[in-house]
Design a protein around this motif. Sequence first.
Motif, PDB file in Angstrom:
ATOM      1  N   ALA A  38       0.834  -1.196   0.000  1.00 54.09           N
ATOM      2  CA  ALA A  38       0.000   0.000   0.000  1.00 54.09           C
ATOM      3  C   ALA A  38       0.872   1.251   0.000  1.00 54.09           C
ATOM      4  CB  ALA A  38      -0.924   0.004   1.209  1.00 54.09           C
ATOM      5  N   VAL A  39       0.497   2.225  -0.809  1.00 57.30           N
ATOM      6  CA  VAL A  39       1.226   3.488  -0.889  1.00 57.30           C
ATOM      7  C   VAL A  39       0.835   4.354   0.299  1.00 57.30           C
ATOM      8  CG1 VAL A  39       1.622   5.555  -2.282  1.00 57.30           C
ATOM      9  CG2 VAL A  39       1.298   3.337  -3.385  1.00 57.30           C
ATOM     10  N   PRO A  40       1.797   4.947   0.994  1.00 57.00           N
ATOM     11  CA  PRO A  40       1.440   5.837   2.117  1.00 57.00           C
ATOM     12  C   PRO A  40       0.503   6.945   1.662  1.00 57.00           C
ATOM     13  CG  PRO A  40       3.774   5.362   2.121  1.00 57.00           C
ATOM     14  CD  PRO A  40       3.241   4.803   0.831  1.00 57.00           C
ATOM     15  N   GLY A  41      -0.448   7.252   2.502  1.00 52.29           N
ATOM     16  CA  GLY A  41      -1.437   8.280   2.170  1.00 52.29           C
ATOM     17  C   GLY A  41      -2.830   7.823   2.520  1.00 52.29           C
ATOM     18  N   ASP A  42      -3.818   8.519   2.000  1.00 46.92           N
ATOM     19  CA  ASP A  42      -5.222   8.268   2.319  1.00 46.92           C
ATOM     20  C   ASP A  42      -5.903   7.467   1.231  1.00 46.92           C
ATOM     21  OD1 ASP A  42      -5.016   9.778   4.670  1.00 46.92           O
ATOM     22  OD2 ASP A  42      -5.369  11.632   3.564  1.00 46.92           O
ATOM     23  N   ALA A  43      -6.795   6.606   1.644  1.00 42.35           N
ATOM     24  CA  ALA A  43      -7.626   5.820   0.731  1.00 42.35           C
ATOM     25  C   ALA A  43      -9.030   5.756   1.319  1.00 42.35           C
ATOM     26  CB  ALA A  43      -7.059   4.420   0.522  1.00 42.35           C
ATOM     27  N   SER A  44     -10.016   5.552   0.459  1.00 40.91           N
ATOM     28  CA  SER A  44     -11.405   5.547   0.911  1.00 40.91           C
ATOM     29  C   SER A  44     -12.182   4.427   0.268  1.00 40.91           C
ATOM     30  CB  SER A  44     -12.080   6.896   0.612  1.00 40.91           C
ATOM     31  OG  SER A  44     -12.109   7.126  -0.775  1.00 40.91           O
ATOM     32  N   GLY A  45     -13.296   4.096   0.882  1.00 38.30           N
ATOM     33  CA  GLY A  45     -14.203   3.072   0.376  1.00 38.30           C
ATOM     34  C   GLY A  45     -15.493   3.126   1.176  1.00 38.30           C
ATOM     35  N   GLU A  46     -16.273   2.056   1.133  1.00 36.15           N
ATOM     36  CA  GLU A  46     -17.558   2.035   1.832  1.00 36.15           C
ATOM     37  C   GLU A  46     -17.859   0.637   2.341  1.00 36.15           C
ATOM     38  OE1 GLU A  46     -20.288   5.348  -0.441  1.00 36.15           O
ATOM     39  OE2 GLU A  46     -19.836   3.481  -1.498  1.00 36.15           O
ATOM     40  N   ALA A  47     -18.560   0.587   3.482  1.00 37.66           N
ATOM     41  CA  ALA A  47     -19.167  -0.645   3.966  1.00 37.66           C
ATOM     42  C   ALA A  47     -20.639  -0.583   3.582  1.00 37.66           C
ATOM     43  CB  ALA A  47     -19.006  -0.774   5.475  1.00 37.66           C
ATOM     44  N   VAL A  48     -21.118  -1.550   2.806  1.00 40.11           N
ATOM     45  CA  VAL A  48     -22.463  -1.511   2.249  1.00 40.11           C
ATOM     46  C   VAL A  48     -23.329  -2.541   2.954  1.00 40.11           C
ATOM     47  CG1 VAL A  48     -23.834  -1.656   0.147  1.00 40.11           C
ATOM     48  CG2 VAL A  48     -21.479  -0.832   0.029  1.00 40.11           C
ATOM     49  N   ALA A  49     -24.483  -2.069   3.485  1.00 46.83           N
ATOM     50  CA  ALA A  49     -25.463  -2.945   4.126  1.00 46.83           C
ATOM     51  C   ALA A  49     -26.730  -2.934   3.277  1.00 46.83           C
ATOM     52  CB  ALA A  49     -25.764  -2.477   5.545  1.00 46.83           C
ATOM     53  N   THR A  50     -27.237  -4.132   2.930  1.00 51.24           N
ATOM     54  CA  THR A  50     -28.414  -4.259   2.080  1.00 51.24           C
ATOM     55  C   THR A  50     -29.454  -5.122   2.783  1.00 51.24           C
ATOM     56  OG1 THR A  50     -26.995  -4.153   0.120  1.00 51.24           O
ATOM     57  CG2 THR A  50     -29.248  -4.898  -0.205  1.00 51.24           C
ATOM     58  N   GLY A  51     -30.706  -4.616   2.871  1.00 55.63           N
ATOM     59  CA  GLY A  51     -31.776  -5.373   3.511  1.00 55.63           C
ATOM     60  C   GLY A  51     -33.104  -4.680   3.331  1.00 55.63           C
ATOM     61  N   GLY A  52     -34.172  -5.477   3.259  1.00 50.73           N
ATOM     62  CA  GLY A  52     -35.513  -4.906   3.123  1.00 50.73           C
ATOM     63  C   GLY A  52     -35.700  -4.084   1.872  1.00 50.73           C
ATOM     64  N   GLY A  53     -34.966  -4.408   0.819  1.00 51.85           N
ATOM     65  CA  GLY A  53     -35.080  -3.641  -0.413  1.00 51.85           C
ATOM     66  C   GLY A  53     -34.381  -2.297  -0.374  1.00 51.85           C
ATOM     67  N   GLU A  54     -33.621  -2.012   0.686  1.00 52.51           N
ATOM     68  CA  GLU A  54     -32.905  -0.760   0.821  1.00 52.51           C
ATOM     69  C   GLU A  54     -31.408  -1.028   0.933  1.00 52.51           C
ATOM     70  OE1 GLU A  54     -34.303   2.134   0.610  1.00 52.51           O
ATOM     71  OE2 GLU A  54     -36.405   1.524   0.698  1.00 52.51           O
ATOM     72  N   GLU A  55     -30.607   0.025   0.674  1.00 52.98           N
ATOM     73  CA  GLU A  55     -29.156  -0.082   0.761  1.00 52.98           C
ATOM     74  C   GLU A  55     -28.619   1.120   1.519  1.00 52.98           C
ATOM     75  OE1 GLU A  55     -26.340  -1.490  -2.595  1.00 52.98           O
ATOM     76  OE2 GLU A  55     -26.209   0.713  -2.647  1.00 52.98           O
ATOM     77  N   ILE A  56     -27.749   0.849   2.498  1.00 47.90           N
ATOM     78  CA  ILE A  56     -27.125   1.910   3.285  1.00 47.90           C
ATOM     79  C   ILE A  56     -25.614   1.781   3.134  1.00 47.90           C
ATOM     80  CG2 ILE A  56     -26.774   2.847   5.601  1.00 47.90           C
ATOM     81  CD1 ILE A  56     -29.543   1.864   6.344  1.00 47.90           C
ATOM     82  N   ARG A  57     -24.952   2.906   2.825  1.00 47.30           N
ATOM     83  CA  ARG A  57     -23.505   2.923   2.629  1.00 47.30           C
ATOM     84  C   ARG A  57     -22.846   3.723   3.747  1.00 47.30           C
ATOM     85  NH1 ARG A  57     -21.358   1.662  -2.479  1.00 47.30           N
ATOM     86  NH2 ARG A  57     -22.933   0.717  -3.861  1.00 47.30           N
ATOM     87  N   VAL A  58     -21.867   3.122   4.374  1.00 48.29           N
ATOM     88  CA  VAL A  58     -21.129   3.756   5.456  1.00 48.29           C
ATOM     89  C   VAL A  58     -19.716   4.043   4.955  1.00 48.29           C
ATOM     90  CG1 VAL A  58     -20.285   3.517   7.821  1.00 48.29           C
ATOM     91  CG2 VAL A  58     -22.493   2.503   7.170  1.00 48.29           C
ATOM     92  N   PRO A  59     -19.285   5.311   4.929  1.00 43.17           N
ATOM     93  CA  PRO A  59     -17.940   5.626   4.436  1.00 43.17           C
ATOM     94  C   PRO A  59     -16.854   5.005   5.329  1.00 43.17           C
ATOM     95  CG  PRO A  59     -19.326   7.583   4.497  1.00 43.17           C
ATOM     96  CD  PRO A  59     -20.061   6.523   5.240  1.00 43.17           C
TER      97      PRO A  59
END
Length: 322
Positions: free
Chosen positions: A119-140
């Motif tokens: 991994a290169v030093p520095g910042d990286a980003s992504g998401e934790a995705v939760a899916t249920g009940g026909g809906e989707e919630i994304r947590v950074p």
Amino acid sequence: MSPPTPRRRRALPVLTAALAALLCGLAPPAAADGPPDWAARPTGGTDRDARPYVYLEGTPGTVLQDRLTVTNSGRAPLTVRLRGDGRVGAWIRFAEDTVTLPPRTRAEVPLALTVPDNAVPGDASGEAVATGGGEEIRVPVRVRTIGPTLAALGVEDVEVSGGTIRYALVNRGNAMLRPRLAVRAEGVFGTLLDRPERPLPLELAPGRRVERTEPWPDAPALDAVTVRLRVTASGGARDEAEASATYLPVAPAVGGGLLVLGGLAALASGAYRRRRTGRAAPQPAPDAKPAVQPEPPEQAGPPVEAQPPVDTEPLLKAGAKT
């Protein structure tokens, strides 16, 4: 029982409609569309002061840990599936990929994030995705890899069209950047636009490219301009780029073009007429012979020379003596 009178027959439909409206009013209203009756967020804090995202930092090869809280506020059981997404999504592993929650309960799901060895030093980003009940919630999810960082920002592909300036920003380093932009435009007679440096509403992750536009509603109607963009960010990141454009009024430009076309057409017509006139002049026939004037007939023999007159008087005198 006597048959219903005409008045009763007319009142019967009215009573039926009123009874139906009353029954509909007693029925429970249909559920309106709204936010899901469950939630997913980083563990920690309160509902009013929850963490906005998961933040982790470590050196390459480190395994970092955190938790994701999933809450079922509904009256029925709920099954939620969890996964990672984005650049760091492949680094995330959940203790359980599928969680079933009874009504009115919550669950804290552990997650582990392994920073790759390369991994290169520095910042990286992504998401934790939760899916249920026909809906989707994304947590950074944000990860900082500890080590020397490089802040490098570029601005490119600058274009000026009408009242819009288009450009692209590129993060060429390994640190998360929050760019700032300054815009300046110079015309033939001086400065037309001078916007001081201001922060842009975006975060530029390492390696990310974003295309943006800058409005210029009071662009000139007639001028030759040069637009220069300057972008900066923390860590000494800086870059500049420029583009040129020519503004011409539409009506005069069209009129001038028509005038030029008319002049060219007149010149071509005159040359054509001159060529036609030259071709119309009489020309001798290719097989005609020139007229020959008759020459006087030649005299036979050599020319006769003129003889002097003969004096006959002595001859007459000699004849008389005889």
